[in-house]
Design a protein around this motif. Structure first.
Motif, PDB file in Angstrom:
ATOM      1  N   ALA A 166       0.830  -1.208   0.000  1.00 44.96           N
ATOM      2  CA  ALA A 166       0.000   0.000   0.000  1.00 44.96           C
ATOM      3  C   ALA A 166       0.864   1.258   0.000  1.00 44.96           C
ATOM      4  CB  ALA A 166      -0.923  -0.010   1.216  1.00 44.96           C
ATOM      5  N   LEU A 167       1.944   1.260   0.778  1.00 46.60           N
ATOM      6  CA  LEU A 167       2.822   2.425   0.841  1.00 46.60           C
ATOM      7  C   LEU A 167       3.535   2.688  -0.481  1.00 46.60           C
ATOM      8  CD1 LEU A 167       4.345   1.770   4.375  1.00 46.60           C
ATOM      9  CD2 LEU A 167       2.955   3.754   3.747  1.00 46.60           C
ATOM     10  N   SER A 168       3.778   1.623  -1.256  1.00 53.01           N
ATOM     11  CA  SER A 168       4.507   1.777  -2.525  1.00 53.01           C
ATOM     12  C   SER A 168       3.708   2.555  -3.568  1.00 53.01           C
ATOM     13  CB  SER A 168       4.894   0.404  -3.086  1.00 53.01           C
ATOM     14  OG  SER A 168       3.743  -0.290  -3.535  1.00 53.01           O
ATOM     15  N   THR A 169       2.405   2.685  -3.350  1.00 55.99           N
ATOM     16  CA  THR A 169       1.554   3.391  -4.326  1.00 55.99           C
ATOM     17  C   THR A 169       1.156   4.784  -3.846  1.00 55.99           C
ATOM     18  OG1 THR A 169      -0.501   2.485  -3.401  1.00 55.99           O
ATOM     19  CG2 THR A 169       0.622   1.175  -5.087  1.00 55.99           C
ATOM     20  N   CYS A 170       1.710   5.235  -2.721  1.00 51.57           N
ATOM     21  CA  CYS A 170       1.284   6.520  -2.152  1.00 51.57           C
ATOM     22  C   CYS A 170       1.709   7.714  -2.989  1.00 51.57           C
ATOM     23  CB  CYS A 170       1.840   6.668  -0.737  1.00 51.57           C
ATOM     24  SG  CYS A 170       1.035   5.591   0.472  1.00 51.57           S
ATOM     25  N   PHE A 171       2.945   7.695  -3.446  1.00 52.68           N
ATOM     26  CA  PHE A 171       3.476   8.846  -4.179  1.00 52.68           C
ATOM     27  C   PHE A 171       3.995   8.379  -5.542  1.00 52.68           C
ATOM     28  CE2 PHE A 171       4.149   9.676   0.386  1.00 52.68           C
ATOM     29  CZ  PHE A 171       3.296  10.762   0.526  1.00 52.68           C
ATOM     30  N   THR A 172       3.120   8.406  -6.517  1.00 50.24           N
ATOM     31  CA  THR A 172       3.477   7.893  -7.843  1.00 50.24           C
ATOM     32  C   THR A 172       3.921   8.991  -8.806  1.00 50.24           C
ATOM     33  OG1 THR A 172       1.143   8.010  -8.483  1.00 50.24           O
ATOM     34  CG2 THR A 172       1.954   5.902  -7.626  1.00 50.24           C
ATOM     35  N   LYS A 173       3.673  10.240  -8.471  1.00 49.02           N
ATOM     36  CA  LYS A 173       4.119  11.335  -9.344  1.00 49.02           C
ATOM     37  C   LYS A 173       5.649  11.440  -9.306  1.00 49.02           C
ATOM     38  CE  LYS A 173       0.076  14.408  -9.052  1.00 49.02           C
ATOM     39  NZ  LYS A 173      -0.356  15.784  -8.699  1.00 49.02           N
ATOM     40  N   THR A 174       6.219  11.827 -10.385  1.00 43.20           N
ATOM     41  CA  THR A 174       7.675  11.992 -10.457  1.00 43.20           C
ATOM     42  C   THR A 174       8.090  13.449 -10.558  1.00 43.20           C
ATOM     43  OG1 THR A 174       7.616  11.671 -12.857  1.00 43.20           O
ATOM     44  CG2 THR A 174       8.016   9.718 -11.484  1.00 43.20           C
ATOM     45  N   SER A 175       7.112  14.333 -10.653  1.00 38.25           N
ATOM     46  CA  SER A 175       7.405  15.756 -10.772  1.00 38.25           C
ATOM     47  C   SER A 175       6.462  16.541  -9.854  1.00 38.25           C
ATOM     48  CB  SER A 175       7.215  16.217 -12.213  1.00 38.25           C
ATOM     49  OG  SER A 175       7.469  17.598 -12.353  1.00 38.25           O
ATOM     50  N   PRO A 176       6.986  17.524  -9.144  1.00 37.31           N
ATOM     51  CA  PRO A 176       8.380  17.984  -9.078  1.00 37.31           C
ATOM     52  C   PRO A 176       9.307  16.907  -8.488  1.00 37.31           C
ATOM     53  CG  PRO A 176       6.875  19.626  -8.154  1.00 37.31           C
ATOM     54  CD  PRO A 176       6.094  18.376  -8.313  1.00 37.31           C
ATOM     55  N   GLU A 177      10.482  16.817  -9.031  1.00 36.91           N
ATOM     56  CA  GLU A 177      11.385  15.723  -8.654  1.00 36.91           C
ATOM     57  C   GLU A 177      11.994  15.889  -7.271  1.00 36.91           C
ATOM     58  OE1 GLU A 177      15.465  17.317 -10.879  1.00 36.91           O
ATOM     59  OE2 GLU A 177      14.235  15.762 -11.820  1.00 36.91           O
ATOM     60  N   THR A 178      11.863  17.089  -6.696  1.00 33.95           N
ATOM     61  CA  THR A 178      12.347  17.279  -5.314  1.00 33.95           C
ATOM     62  C   THR A 178      11.198  17.233  -4.305  1.00 33.95           C
ATOM     63  OG1 THR A 178      12.220  19.681  -5.608  1.00 33.95           O
ATOM     64  CG2 THR A 178      14.371  18.623  -5.987  1.00 33.95           C
ATOM     65  N   LEU A 179      10.023  16.767  -4.733  1.00 32.25           N
ATOM     66  CA  LEU A 179       8.881  16.685  -3.831  1.00 32.25           C
ATOM     67  C   LEU A 179       8.385  15.249  -3.649  1.00 32.25           C
ATOM     68  CD1 LEU A 179       6.803  18.253  -2.111  1.00 32.25           C
ATOM     69  CD2 LEU A 179       5.346  18.343  -4.157  1.00 32.25           C
ATOM     70  N   TYR A 180       7.899  14.639  -4.736  1.00 31.40           N
ATOM     71  CA  TYR A 180       7.314  13.306  -4.615  1.00 31.40           C
ATOM     72  C   TYR A 180       8.354  12.183  -4.510  1.00 31.40           C
ATOM     73  CZ  TYR A 180       2.900  15.612  -5.636  1.00 31.40           C
ATOM     74  OH  TYR A 180       1.805  16.434  -5.578  1.00 31.40           O
ATOM     75  N   PRO A 181       9.397  12.173  -5.349  1.00 29.77           N
ATOM     76  CA  PRO A 181      10.392  11.100  -5.210  1.00 29.77           C
ATOM     77  C   PRO A 181      11.038  11.007  -3.820  1.00 29.77           C
ATOM     78  CG  PRO A 181      10.611  12.106  -7.354  1.00 29.77           C
ATOM     79  CD  PRO A 181       9.638  12.953  -6.578  1.00 29.77           C
ATOM     80  N   PRO A 182      11.364  12.133  -3.137  1.00 30.91           N
ATOM     81  CA  PRO A 182      11.907  11.996  -1.777  1.00 30.91           C
ATOM     82  C   PRO A 182      10.916  11.356  -0.811  1.00 30.91           C
ATOM     83  CG  PRO A 182      12.428  14.162  -2.654  1.00 30.91           C
ATOM     84  CD  PRO A 182      11.464  13.533  -3.614  1.00 30.91           C
ATOM     85  N   ALA A 183       9.631  11.692  -0.950  1.00 32.28           N
ATOM     86  CA  ALA A 183       8.616  11.104  -0.070  1.00 32.28           C
ATOM     87  C   ALA A 183       8.516   9.597  -0.297  1.00 32.28           C
ATOM     88  CB  ALA A 183       7.262  11.771  -0.309  1.00 32.28           C
ATOM     89  N   GLN A 184       8.515   9.186  -1.576  1.00 26.55           N
ATOM     90  CA  GLN A 184       8.450   7.757  -1.866  1.00 26.55           C
ATOM     91  C   GLN A 184       9.714   7.052  -1.394  1.00 26.55           C
ATOM     92  OE1 GLN A 184       5.647   6.260  -3.041  1.00 26.55           O
ATOM     93  NE2 GLN A 184       6.729   4.400  -2.453  1.00 26.55           N
ATOM     94  N   TYR A 185      10.830   7.737  -1.520  1.00 28.59           N
ATOM     95  CA  TYR A 185      12.129   7.187  -1.120  1.00 28.59           C
ATOM     96  C   TYR A 185      12.150   6.834   0.367  1.00 28.59           C
ATOM     97  CZ  TYR A 185      17.186   7.332   0.007  1.00 28.59           C
ATOM     98  OH  TYR A 185      18.454   7.069   0.468  1.00 28.59           O
ATOM     99  N   ILE A 186      11.662   7.743   1.221  1.00 30.47           N
ATOM    100  CA  ILE A 186      11.711   7.457   2.656  1.00 30.47           C
ATOM    101  C   ILE A 186      10.730   6.348   3.028  1.00 30.47           C
ATOM    102  CG2 ILE A 186      10.025   9.199   3.425  1.00 30.47           C
ATOM    103  CD1 ILE A 186      11.920   9.726   5.823  1.00 30.47           C
ATOM    104  N   LEU A 187       9.615   6.244   2.300  1.00 32.12           N
ATOM    105  CA  LEU A 187       8.667   5.158   2.575  1.00 32.12           C
ATOM    106  C   LEU A 187       9.217   3.801   2.139  1.00 32.12           C
ATOM    107  CD1 LEU A 187       5.154   6.628   1.657  1.00 32.12           C
ATOM    108  CD2 LEU A 187       6.202   6.388   3.909  1.00 32.12           C
ATOM    109  N   GLU A 188      10.168   3.810   1.215  1.00 38.88           N
ATOM    110  CA  GLU A 188      10.773   2.559   0.747  1.00 38.88           C
ATOM    111  C   GLU A 188      11.886   2.064   1.663  1.00 38.88           C
ATOM    112  OE1 GLU A 188      12.009   3.708  -3.122  1.00 38.88           O
ATOM    113  OE2 GLU A 188      10.029   3.413  -4.044  1.00 38.88           O
ATOM    114  N   GLY A 189      12.194   2.833   2.717  1.00 32.51           N
ATOM    115  CA  GLY A 189      13.222   2.417   3.667  1.00 32.51           C
ATOM    116  C   GLY A 189      12.783   1.190   4.452  1.00 32.51           C
ATOM    117  N   LYS A 190      13.698   0.641   5.222  1.00 32.22           N
ATOM    118  CA  LYS A 190      13.431  -0.620   5.932  1.00 32.22           C
ATOM    119  C   LYS A 190      12.804  -0.387   7.303  1.00 32.22           C
ATOM    120  CE  LYS A 190      17.147  -3.088   3.523  1.00 32.22           C
ATOM    121  NZ  LYS A 190      18.433  -3.817   3.664  1.00 32.22           N
ATOM    122  N   GLY A 191      11.751   0.431   7.323  1.00 30.93           N
ATOM    123  CA  GLY A 191      11.021   0.652   8.568  1.00 30.93           C
ATOM    124  C   GLY A 191      10.299  -0.617   9.003  1.00 30.93           C
ATOM    125  N   LYS A 192      10.111  -0.773  10.289  1.00 33.07           N
ATOM    126  CA  LYS A 192       9.499  -1.996  10.812  1.00 33.07           C
ATOM    127  C   LYS A 192       7.976  -1.975  10.739  1.00 33.07           C
ATOM    128  CE  LYS A 192      13.269  -3.148  14.001  1.00 33.07           C
ATOM    129  NZ  LYS A 192      14.185  -2.046  13.664  1.00 33.07           N
TER     130      LYS A 192
END
Length: 332
Positions: free
Chosen positions: A24-50
């Motif tokens: 579910a988290l992998s689909t939260c931020f699918t936009k790629t632009s602006p590239e300094t807004l959505y990709p960083p948000a998706q990046y932190i959600l892809e971390g190895k959180g428990k």
């Protein structure tokens, strides 16, 4: 009916829900632009959180209603909000890594970390409003109150770092706000989605508060007792870095004058050399704070388990209790 849940069953359910949450988290931020807004948000959600907090949301919902399908959006909201605070905390802490990967402000820049973190807060509320429940007002008020409390905790922690006279009471207040409140709010939110009564919500909050404190004190305990290199942990890392912990502050209340001078020097000098860690551990042992910490962890865990004993749905309740025991059995 009372059912028995094994830790193996808890682990299986956790892994199942972990995958469900990550999908579910992998689909939260699918936009790629602006590239300094959505990709960083998706990046932190892809971390190895428990995913501890959203898992607790789902279990709490099951414990009061028997199922958790309506709580998935609220669980996602909780995890997004949690990660938004981490993006901002990493800036304040000047942290270069999180879960072994560069932090957002390092990989992109500080402005991207601030802005993407802000945007994630708005997304968290959007997921709350998409939750299938007539009790949206309660959820929004809960998230607001929890978020404000987390900010208070972070502010106290920042002030804490500069203080040379911090007490054990200050420390427990700080962790209850910075760490504990989102844990208890995660459970409370699940209870609201499950249409729990005020009494049931209160029990879930008690459970969260007790487990949150036990979890943090256990972290302090495991740090000083860790074996070097195991699970990436350096024995006494908190002492080496001058971190004010339950063990250090409590020992300042109980140590001899000469021992207090050494312990205070850890705070005054922002740390101590690694070779002196065994000496500090010896002081903790002589003061009895290691035994005291274990007693506090056990007492809080028992109080948490007792608090949820009357929740109506056996399976959800027992998984909730089982997960608490799983957390408290962490070992380095």
């Amino acid at each position: 009916m009372n059912i028995s849940i094994t830790l193996e069953q808890v682990e299986q359910k956790y892994q199942k829900y972990y995958k469900r949450l990550n999908n579910a988290l992998s689909t939260c931020f699918t936009k790629t632009s602006p590239e300094t807004l959505y990709p960083p948000a998706q990046y932190i959600l892809e971390g190895k959180g428990k995913r501890i907090r959203p898992f607790l949301t789902l279990l709490a919902c099951e414990a009061v209603s028997g199922f958790s399908k309506n709580a998935i959006n609220t669980a996602i909201a909780i995890e997004i909000l949690h990660n938004s605070t981490l993006a901002h905390d990493d800036i304040m802490d000047q942290a270069d890594l999180r879960h072994g990967r560069p932090t957002i402000h390092v990989k992109w820049n500080t402005n991207a970390a601030i802005l993407s973190g802000d945007m994630m807060i708005a997304f968290a509320y959007e997921y709350i409003l998409q939750t299938n429940t007539p009790r949206h007002d309660e959820l929004v008020h809960l998230l607001n109150e929890a978020h404000i409390t987390i900010c208070e905790g972070q502010a106290i922690d920042m002030e804490f770092e500069q203080r040379k006279d911090a007490t054990i009471t200050d420390y427990l207040d700080m962790i209850s706000k910075k760490t504990g409140r989102l844990i208890s709010a995660s459970l409370e939110a699940g209870g609201i989605v499950g249409d729990g009564t005020s009494e049931q919500l209160e029990k879930l909050v008690i459970f969260g508060n007790k487990i949150g404190r036990a979890f943090q004190v256990q972290d302090d305990y495991l740090d000083i007792m860790a074996e070097d290199g195991k699970s990436g942990k350096v024995s006494g890392g908190d002492v080496i870095n001058g971190k004010k912990t339950y063990l250090l502050l409590r020992s300042l209340d109980l140590a001899t004058d000469s021992e207090k001078n050494l312990l205070q020097s850890i705070i005054d000098n922002n740390g101590i050399s690694p070779e002196r860690v065994p000496e500090i551990r010896g002081i903790y042992e002589r003061c009895g704070v290691l035994d005291e910490a274990r007693e506090l962890i056990n007492a809080d865990t028992e109080a948490a388990l007792s608090a949820v004993e009357t929740l109506p749905y056996d399976e959800g309740r027992e998984y909730l209790k089982g997960f608490a025991l799983k957390l408290m059995k962490r070992d380095f």
